[in-house]
Design a protein around this motif. Structure first.
Motif, PDB file in Angstrom:
ATOM      1  N   GLY A 279      -2.706   6.814 -11.153  1.00  0.00           N
ATOM      2  CA  GLY A 279      -1.321   6.029 -10.892  1.00  0.00           C
ATOM      3  C   GLY A 279      -1.613   4.403 -10.633  1.00  0.00           C
ATOM      4  N   SER A 280      -0.594   3.757 -10.430  1.00  0.00           N
ATOM      5  CA  SER A 280      -0.730   2.302 -10.013  1.00  0.00           C
ATOM      6  C   SER A 280       0.068   2.060  -8.697  1.00  0.00           C
TER       7      SER A 280
ATOM      8  N   TRP B 150      -7.288 -13.594   7.991  1.00  0.00           N
ATOM      9  CA  TRP B 150      -7.218 -12.352   7.488  1.00  0.00           C
ATOM     10  C   TRP B 150      -5.892 -11.718   7.750  1.00  0.00           C
ATOM     11  N   GLY B 151      -5.476 -10.769   6.877  1.00  0.00           N
ATOM     12  CA  GLY B 151      -4.309 -10.032   7.259  1.00  0.00           C
ATOM     13  C   GLY B 151      -4.658  -8.653   8.030  1.00  0.00           C
ATOM     14  N   GLN B 152      -3.722  -8.061   8.357  1.00  0.00           N
ATOM     15  CA  GLN B 152      -3.882  -6.708   9.236  1.00  0.00           C
ATOM     16  C   GLN B 152      -4.312  -5.768   8.361  1.00  0.00           C
ATOM     17  N   GLY B 153      -4.023  -5.687   6.949  1.00  0.00           N
ATOM     18  CA  GLY B 153      -4.448  -4.422   6.363  1.00  0.00           C
ATOM     19  C   GLY B 153      -3.363  -3.702   5.759  1.00  0.00           C
ATOM     20  N   THR B 154      -3.515  -3.108   4.514  1.00  0.00           N
ATOM     21  CA  THR B 154      -2.647  -2.157   4.087  1.00  0.00           C
ATOM     22  C   THR B 154      -3.415  -0.767   3.576  1.00  0.00           C
ATOM     23  N   GLN B 155      -2.879   0.274   3.917  1.00  0.00           N
ATOM     24  CA  GLN B 155      -3.743   1.434   3.733  1.00  0.00           C
ATOM     25  C   GLN B 155      -3.085   1.996   2.273  1.00  0.00           C
ATOM     26  N   VAL B 156      -4.122   2.162   1.263  1.00  0.00           N
ATOM     27  CA  VAL B 156      -4.067   2.729  -0.107  1.00  0.00           C
ATOM     28  C   VAL B 156      -4.776   4.281  -0.092  1.00  0.00           C
ATOM     29  N   THR B 157      -3.899   5.242  -0.348  1.00  0.00           N
ATOM     30  CA  THR B 157      -4.461   6.612  -0.332  1.00  0.00           C
ATOM     31  C   THR B 157      -4.111   7.070  -1.795  1.00  0.00           C
ATOM     32  N   VAL B 158      -5.277   7.611  -2.397  1.00  0.00           N
ATOM     33  CA  VAL B 158      -5.231   8.223  -3.822  1.00  0.00           C
ATOM     34  C   VAL B 158      -5.521   9.355  -3.661  1.00  0.00           C
ATOM     35  N   SER B 159      -4.787  10.263  -3.921  1.00  0.00           N
ATOM     36  CA  SER B 159      -4.906  11.797  -4.063  1.00  0.00           C
ATOM     37  C   SER B 159      -5.687  12.387  -5.439  1.00  0.00           C
ATOM     38  N   SER B 160      -6.538  13.267  -5.351  1.00  0.00           N
ATOM     39  CA  SER B 160      -6.711  13.826  -6.490  1.00  0.00           C
ATOM     40  C   SER B 160      -6.205  14.878  -7.162  1.00  0.00           C
TER      41      SER B 160
ATOM     42  N   MET C 194      -3.155  -2.812  -9.305  1.00  0.00           N
ATOM     43  CA  MET C 194      -4.334  -1.773  -9.338  1.00  0.00           C
ATOM     44  C   MET C 194      -3.519  -0.499 -10.170  1.00  0.00           C
ATOM     45  N   ASN C 195      -4.339  -0.297 -11.432  1.00  0.00           N
ATOM     46  CA  ASN C 195      -4.283   0.786 -12.269  1.00  0.00           C
ATOM     47  C   ASN C 195      -5.327   1.744 -12.477  1.00  0.00           C
ATOM     48  N   ASN C 196      -4.741   2.705 -12.735  1.00  0.00           N
ATOM     49  CA  ASN C 196      -5.617   3.959 -13.142  1.00  0.00           C
ATOM     50  C   ASN C 196      -6.530   4.314 -11.687  1.00  0.00           C
ATOM     51  N   LEU C 197      -5.901   4.386 -10.639  1.00  0.00           N
ATOM     52  CA  LEU C 197      -6.345   4.489  -9.335  1.00  0.00           C
ATOM     53  C   LEU C 197      -7.113   5.817  -9.506  1.00  0.00           C
ATOM     54  N   LYS C 198      -8.292   5.561  -8.540  1.00  0.00           N
ATOM     55  CA  LYS C 198      -9.084   6.875  -8.285  1.00  0.00           C
ATOM     56  C   LYS C 198      -9.273   7.379  -6.816  1.00  0.00           C
ATOM     57  N   PRO C 199      -9.676   8.331  -6.713  1.00  0.00           N
ATOM     58  CA  PRO C 199      -9.636   8.632  -4.916  1.00  0.00           C
ATOM     59  C   PRO C 199     -10.802   7.846  -4.396  1.00  0.00           C
ATOM     60  N   GLU C 200     -11.668   7.446  -5.057  1.00  0.00           N
ATOM     61  CA  GLU C 200     -12.701   6.606  -4.221  1.00  0.00           C
ATOM     62  C   GLU C 200     -12.191   5.131  -3.955  1.00  0.00           C
ATOM     63  N   ASP C 201     -10.802   4.775  -4.579  1.00  0.00           N
ATOM     64  CA  ASP C 201     -10.121   3.707  -4.110  1.00  0.00           C
ATOM     65  C   ASP C 201      -9.453   3.650  -2.692  1.00  0.00           C
ATOM     66  N   SER C 202      -9.585   4.865  -2.261  1.00  0.00           N
ATOM     67  CA  SER C 202      -8.709   5.102  -1.149  1.00  0.00           C
ATOM     68  C   SER C 202      -9.294   4.105   0.065  1.00  0.00           C
ATOM     69  N   ALA C 203      -8.679   3.211   0.669  1.00  0.00           N
ATOM     70  CA  ALA C 203      -9.136   2.404   1.752  1.00  0.00           C
ATOM     71  C   ALA C 203      -8.115   1.545   2.411  1.00  0.00           C
ATOM     72  N   VAL C 204      -8.499   0.850   3.363  1.00  0.00           N
ATOM     73  CA  VAL C 204      -7.745  -0.203   4.009  1.00  0.00           C
ATOM     74  C   VAL C 204      -8.056  -1.393   3.138  1.00  0.00           C
TER      75      VAL C 204
ATOM     76  N   GLY D 282       0.658  -1.416   0.061  1.00  0.00           N
ATOM     77  CA  GLY D 282      -0.089  -0.007   0.057  1.00  0.00           C
ATOM     78  C   GLY D 282       0.811   1.306  -0.137  1.00  0.00           C
ATOM     79  N   GLY D 283       0.295   2.184  -0.171  1.00  0.00           N
ATOM     80  CA  GLY D 283       0.910   3.744  -0.165  1.00  0.00           C
ATOM     81  C   GLY D 283       0.179   4.753  -0.683  1.00  0.00           C
ATOM     82  N   LEU D 284       0.691   6.027  -0.915  1.00  0.00           N
ATOM     83  CA  LEU D 284      -0.039   7.299  -1.278  1.00  0.00           C
ATOM     84  C   LEU D 284       0.377   7.204  -2.894  1.00  0.00           C
ATOM     85  N   VAL D 285      -0.598   7.420  -3.733  1.00  0.00           N
ATOM     86  CA  VAL D 285      -0.474   7.823  -5.159  1.00  0.00           C
ATOM     87  C   VAL D 285      -1.220   8.718  -5.714  1.00  0.00           C
TER      88      VAL D 285
END
Length: 128
Positions: free
Chosen positions: A16-17, A118-128, A83-93, A9-12
């Motif tokens: 982005g991808s 289940w895993g612990q989760g990874t944060q994905v943040t998509v900025s606009s 994950m390609n062509n990420l959108k802000p609404e894809d932001s989530a754990v 996960g990360g900030l994109v």
């Protein structure tokens, strides 16, 4: 005992991808599936993409079809979510989950209650 660990996960920026990885160790039965779920603040957990590792059957939520691709490297016990062509609404754990069964999995399991590990989760943040 089955262990599930996500990473990637990360900030994109929008458009982005990212590639998420899920290592699921300790699975015994050949009939098993790996799923990716996500949960944004204030929203319910939703299924994103799933793969049955014996035959490679996959399922995608409508919201990610054509943008996300799930794949499995069974030799490495690793499932990837590209994950390609990420959108802000894809932001989530994003959570990876695993399940195993004693019979072939048809259709592809997509509900949270069907997954035992289940895993612990990874944060994905998509900025606009």
């Amino acid at each position: 005992e089955v262990h599930v660990v996500e990473s990637g996960g990360g900030l994109v920026q929008a458009g982005g991808s990212l590639r998420l990885s899920c290592v699921a160790s300790g699975i015994i039965f050949a009939d098993n599936a790996i799923g990716w779920f996500r949960q944004a603040p204030g929203k319910e957990r939703e299924g994103v993409s799933f793969i049955v590792r014996r035959d490679g059957s996959t399922y995608y939520a409508d919201s990610v079809k054509g943008r996300f691709t799930i794949s499995s490297d069974n030799a490495k016990n690793t499932v990837y979510l590209q994950m390609n062509n990420l959108k802000p609404e894809d932001s989530a754990v994003y959570y990876c989950a695993a399940m195993e069964a004693t019979e072939p999995l048809m259709p592809v399991p997509t509900r949270p209650w069907q997954y035992d590990y289940w895993g612990q989760g990874t944060q994905v943040t998509v900025s606009s």
